[in-house]
Design a protein around this motif. Sequence first.
Motif, PDB file in Angstrom:
ATOM      1  N   ASP A  38      -0.532  -1.014  -0.453  1.00 53.00           N
ATOM      2  CA  ASP A  38      -1.476  -0.241   0.355  1.00 53.00           C
ATOM      3  C   ASP A  38      -0.869   0.129   1.706  1.00 53.00           C
ATOM      4  O   ASP A  38      -1.081   1.235   2.224  1.00 53.00           O
ATOM      5  CB  ASP A  38      -2.769  -1.032   0.565  1.00 53.00           C
ATOM      6  CG  ASP A  38      -3.580  -1.155  -0.715  1.00 53.00           C
ATOM      7  OD1 ASP A  38      -3.360  -0.342  -1.635  1.00 53.00           O
ATOM      8  OD2 ASP A  38      -4.429  -2.075  -0.798  1.00 53.00           O
ATOM      9  N   GLU A  39      -0.112  -0.811   2.287  1.00 48.76           N
ATOM     10  CA  GLU A  39       0.530  -0.531   3.577  1.00 48.76           C
ATOM     11  C   GLU A  39       1.597   0.543   3.436  1.00 48.76           C
ATOM     12  O   GLU A  39       1.749   1.415   4.304  1.00 48.76           O
ATOM     13  CB  GLU A  39       1.132  -1.819   4.147  1.00 48.76           C
ATOM     14  CG  GLU A  39       1.794  -1.671   5.505  1.00 48.76           C
ATOM     15  CD  GLU A  39       0.794  -1.295   6.599  1.00 48.76           C
ATOM     16  OE1 GLU A  39       1.250  -0.790   7.647  1.00 48.76           O
ATOM     17  OE2 GLU A  39      -0.413  -1.499   6.401  1.00 48.76           O
ATOM     18  N   VAL A  40       2.363   0.487   2.344  1.00 51.48           N
ATOM     19  CA  VAL A  40       3.364   1.526   2.092  1.00 51.48           C
ATOM     20  C   VAL A  40       2.688   2.884   1.949  1.00 51.48           C
ATOM     21  O   VAL A  40       3.163   3.894   2.494  1.00 51.48           O
ATOM     22  CB  VAL A  40       4.188   1.187   0.829  1.00 51.48           C
ATOM     23  CG1 VAL A  40       5.036   2.379   0.401  1.00 51.48           C
ATOM     24  CG2 VAL A  40       5.086  -0.016   1.096  1.00 51.48           C
ATOM     25  N   ARG A  41       1.586   2.936   1.235  1.00 53.31           N
ATOM     26  CA  ARG A  41       0.867   4.207   1.083  1.00 53.31           C
ATOM     27  C   ARG A  41       0.333   4.702   2.419  1.00 53.31           C
ATOM     28  O   ARG A  41       0.318   5.910   2.687  1.00 53.31           O
ATOM     29  CB  ARG A  41      -0.270   4.027   0.084  1.00 53.31           C
ATOM     30  CG  ARG A  41       0.210   3.868  -1.357  1.00 53.31           C
ATOM     31  CD  ARG A  41      -0.920   3.453  -2.275  1.00 53.31           C
ATOM     32  NE  ARG A  41      -0.477   3.389  -3.667  1.00 53.31           N
ATOM     33  CZ  ARG A  41      -1.165   2.820  -4.646  1.00 53.31           C
ATOM     34  NH1 ARG A  41      -2.348   2.243  -4.374  1.00 53.31           N
ATOM     35  NH2 ARG A  41      -0.697   2.806  -5.881  1.00 53.31           N
ATOM     36  N   ARG A  42      -0.111   3.777   3.276  1.00 50.19           N
ATOM     37  CA  ARG A  42      -0.590   4.177   4.601  1.00 50.19           C
ATOM     38  C   ARG A  42       0.553   4.753   5.427  1.00 50.19           C
ATOM     39  O   ARG A  42       0.382   5.756   6.147  1.00 50.19           O
ATOM     40  CB  ARG A  42      -1.224   2.985   5.327  1.00 50.19           C
ATOM     41  CG  ARG A  42      -1.967   3.351   6.609  1.00 50.19           C
ATOM     42  CD  ARG A  42      -2.476   2.122   7.312  1.00 50.19           C
ATOM     43  NE  ARG A  42      -1.386   1.362   7.882  1.00 50.19           N
ATOM     44  CZ  ARG A  42      -0.818   1.637   9.066  1.00 50.19           C
ATOM     45  NH1 ARG A  42      -1.251   2.665   9.776  1.00 50.19           N
ATOM     46  NH2 ARG A  42       0.155   0.897   9.519  1.00 50.19           N
ATOM     47  N   LEU A  43       1.727   4.137   5.335  1.00 50.39           N
ATOM     48  CA  LEU A  43       2.900   4.649   6.043  1.00 50.39           C
ATOM     49  C   LEU A  43       3.276   6.032   5.530  1.00 50.39           C
ATOM     50  O   LEU A  43       3.674   6.909   6.313  1.00 50.39           O
ATOM     51  CB  LEU A  43       4.070   3.677   5.881  1.00 50.39           C
ATOM     52  CG  LEU A  43       3.975   2.354   6.644  1.00 50.39           C
ATOM     53  CD1 LEU A  43       5.136   1.449   6.284  1.00 50.39           C
ATOM     54  CD2 LEU A  43       3.945   2.612   8.148  1.00 50.39           C
ATOM     55  N   VAL A  44       3.166   6.229   4.231  1.00 50.39           N
ATOM     56  CA  VAL A  44       3.473   7.548   3.661  1.00 50.39           C
ATOM     57  C   VAL A  44       2.521   8.594   4.221  1.00 50.39           C
ATOM     58  O   VAL A  44       2.932   9.698   4.595  1.00 50.39           O
ATOM     59  CB  VAL A  44       3.401   7.498   2.121  1.00 50.39           C
ATOM     60  CG1 VAL A  44       3.447   8.911   1.537  1.00 50.39           C
ATOM     61  CG2 VAL A  44       4.554   6.667   1.571  1.00 50.39           C
ATOM     62  N   ARG A  45       1.223   8.249   4.292  1.00 53.83           N
ATOM     63  CA  ARG A  45       0.260   9.196   4.855  1.00 53.83           C
ATOM     64  C   ARG A  45       0.526   9.457   6.328  1.00 53.83           C
ATOM     65  O   ARG A  45       0.318  10.564   6.822  1.00 53.83           O
ATOM     66  CB  ARG A  45      -1.168   8.664   4.676  1.00 53.83           C
ATOM     67  CG  ARG A  45      -1.650   8.641   3.237  1.00 53.83           C
ATOM     68  CD  ARG A  45      -3.160   8.449   3.179  1.00 53.83           C
ATOM     69  NE  ARG A  45      -3.594   7.228   3.824  1.00 53.83           N
ATOM     70  CZ  ARG A  45      -3.688   6.052   3.223  1.00 53.83           C
ATOM     71  NH1 ARG A  45      -3.348   5.925   1.944  1.00 53.83           N
ATOM     72  NH2 ARG A  45      -4.105   4.985   3.877  1.00 53.83           N
ATOM     73  N   HIS A  46       0.999   8.421   7.038  1.00 58.84           N
ATOM     74  CA  HIS A  46       1.317   8.579   8.457  1.00 58.84           C
ATOM     75  C   HIS A  46       2.527   9.487   8.647  1.00 58.84           C
ATOM     76  O   HIS A  46       2.547  10.330   9.549  1.00 58.84           O
ATOM     77  CB  HIS A  46       1.581   7.204   9.076  1.00 58.84           C
ATOM     78  CG  HIS A  46       1.883   7.252  10.544  1.00 58.84           C
ATOM     79  ND1 HIS A  46       0.888   7.312  11.502  1.00 58.84           N
ATOM     80  CD2 HIS A  46       3.063   7.266  11.217  1.00 58.84           C
ATOM     81  CE1 HIS A  46       1.443   7.354  12.705  1.00 58.84           C
ATOM     82  NE2 HIS A  46       2.756   7.319  12.553  1.00 58.84           N
ATOM     83  N   LEU A  47       3.528   9.309   7.792  1.00 57.68           N
ATOM     84  CA  LEU A  47       4.739  10.118   7.915  1.00 57.68           C
ATOM     85  C   LEU A  47       4.507  11.558   7.498  1.00 57.68           C
ATOM     86  O   LEU A  47       4.977  12.489   8.147  1.00 57.68           O
ATOM     87  CB  LEU A  47       5.848   9.498   7.053  1.00 57.68           C
ATOM     88  CG  LEU A  47       6.456   8.193   7.561  1.00 57.68           C
ATOM     89  CD1 LEU A  47       7.360   7.582   6.507  1.00 57.68           C
ATOM     90  CD2 LEU A  47       7.239   8.426   8.850  1.00 57.68           C
ATOM     91  N   ARG A  48       3.803  11.766   6.417  1.00 59.47           N
ATOM     92  CA  ARG A  48       3.549  13.119   5.932  1.00 59.47           C
ATOM     93  C   ARG A  48       2.159  13.172   5.335  1.00 59.47           C
ATOM     94  O   ARG A  48       1.948  12.757   4.195  1.00 59.47           O
ATOM     95  CB  ARG A  48       4.590  13.524   4.881  1.00 59.47           C
ATOM     96  CG  ARG A  48       4.454  14.979   4.430  1.00 59.47           C
ATOM     97  CD  ARG A  48       4.654  15.950   5.570  1.00 59.47           C
ATOM     98  NE  ARG A  48       4.430  17.325   5.196  1.00 59.47           N
ATOM     99  CZ  ARG A  48       4.512  18.352   6.052  1.00 59.47           C
ATOM    100  NH1 ARG A  48       4.803  18.115   7.320  1.00 59.47           N
ATOM    101  NH2 ARG A  48       4.299  19.585   5.649  1.00 59.47           N
ATOM    102  N   PRO A  49       1.191  13.674   6.101  1.00 59.68           N
ATOM    103  CA  PRO A  49      -0.198  13.679   5.606  1.00 59.68           C
ATOM    104  C   PRO A  49      -0.377  14.652   4.452  1.00 59.68           C
ATOM    105  O   PRO A  49      -0.380  15.883   4.645  1.00 59.68           O
ATOM    106  CB  PRO A  49      -0.993  14.120   6.850  1.00 59.68           C
ATOM    107  CG  PRO A  49      -0.009  14.880   7.682  1.00 59.68           C
ATOM    108  CD  PRO A  49       1.315  14.224   7.452  1.00 59.68           C
TER     109      PRO A  49
END
Length: 308
Positions: A163-174
């Motif tokens: 879940d944290e990795v997915r949050r980072l992905v959304r942060h990097l490229r929404p």
Amino acid sequence: MVLGAATALLLWAPVTVSVPVLVTEAVILVVGMVVMLVANGVLLHWGLAPLGRMTRLMGTVDLLRPGQRLPAPGVGSGSDVSELILTFNAMLERLEHERATSSSQALLAQEAERRRLAQELHDEVGQSMTAILLVLKHAADDAPGPLRENLRQAQEITRESLDEVRRLVRHLRPGALDDLGLVSALTSLTQDFATHTGLTIVRRLDAVLPELDKESELVLYRVAQESLTNAARHADARRIEVGLRSAGEAVVLEISDDGRGIGSAFEGAGIRGMRERALLAGATLDITSVPGAGTRVRLATPAPRKQF
């Protein structure tokens, strides 16, 4: 000029000086000299005043706040000071253009790197952790009681990490910004932010907005992202209002918090990054902050815009 006028006056005026000099004549000469010196000083001060303004502007000019110029001299003025002012203004124009160009290249490269990292996190790390979850599930299903509980805990830790990795992905490229548009992306951003920080987020997002290009939407999103982060990390805020509305041919983003403020003299890397993004989009960024009364960030982006 004053000395020349005084000399001409002495040559053509019917004035004589006695020998020895009379008291009245001495007084007249002294008064004339004082008047000449005062007039000369006033003219020098008036003529060199633009140089003083130029010195003050040189000490405070900020290329992230474009448009700072000295008053142009009058039409037909050909003095050296006038030429210097015109040259100085032209230099500022050139430096602002070069800064905007370099900022554009740097920010576009930064976004490209964000996309690459987000893609690698999604394709490599995310898929690997998903595979680990499946393996742990199968192992837990077949394991004896005590070991099964340990495997369930490992599953939960792995799921939280995913879940944290997915949050980072959304942060990097929404992804919502590309797929669903700016309003949906800001809604997702604020919901996720409120969940992770516990802050109260009030949204006032207009559903109908002037059409923006992708780059301008990304600038609005990144400024909102940075403003929320600053409010959570530095302002000790409890409540944040996020507004997005149309104003004529522009889209206005406003973010205000009830924190302690940042102080008028402090601008960190985050705020300067917001100014660079605003410069990239041809937008106007205003940040007002009162100690103890919160901070308001206002970004007005023109629409429509040409691609940069």
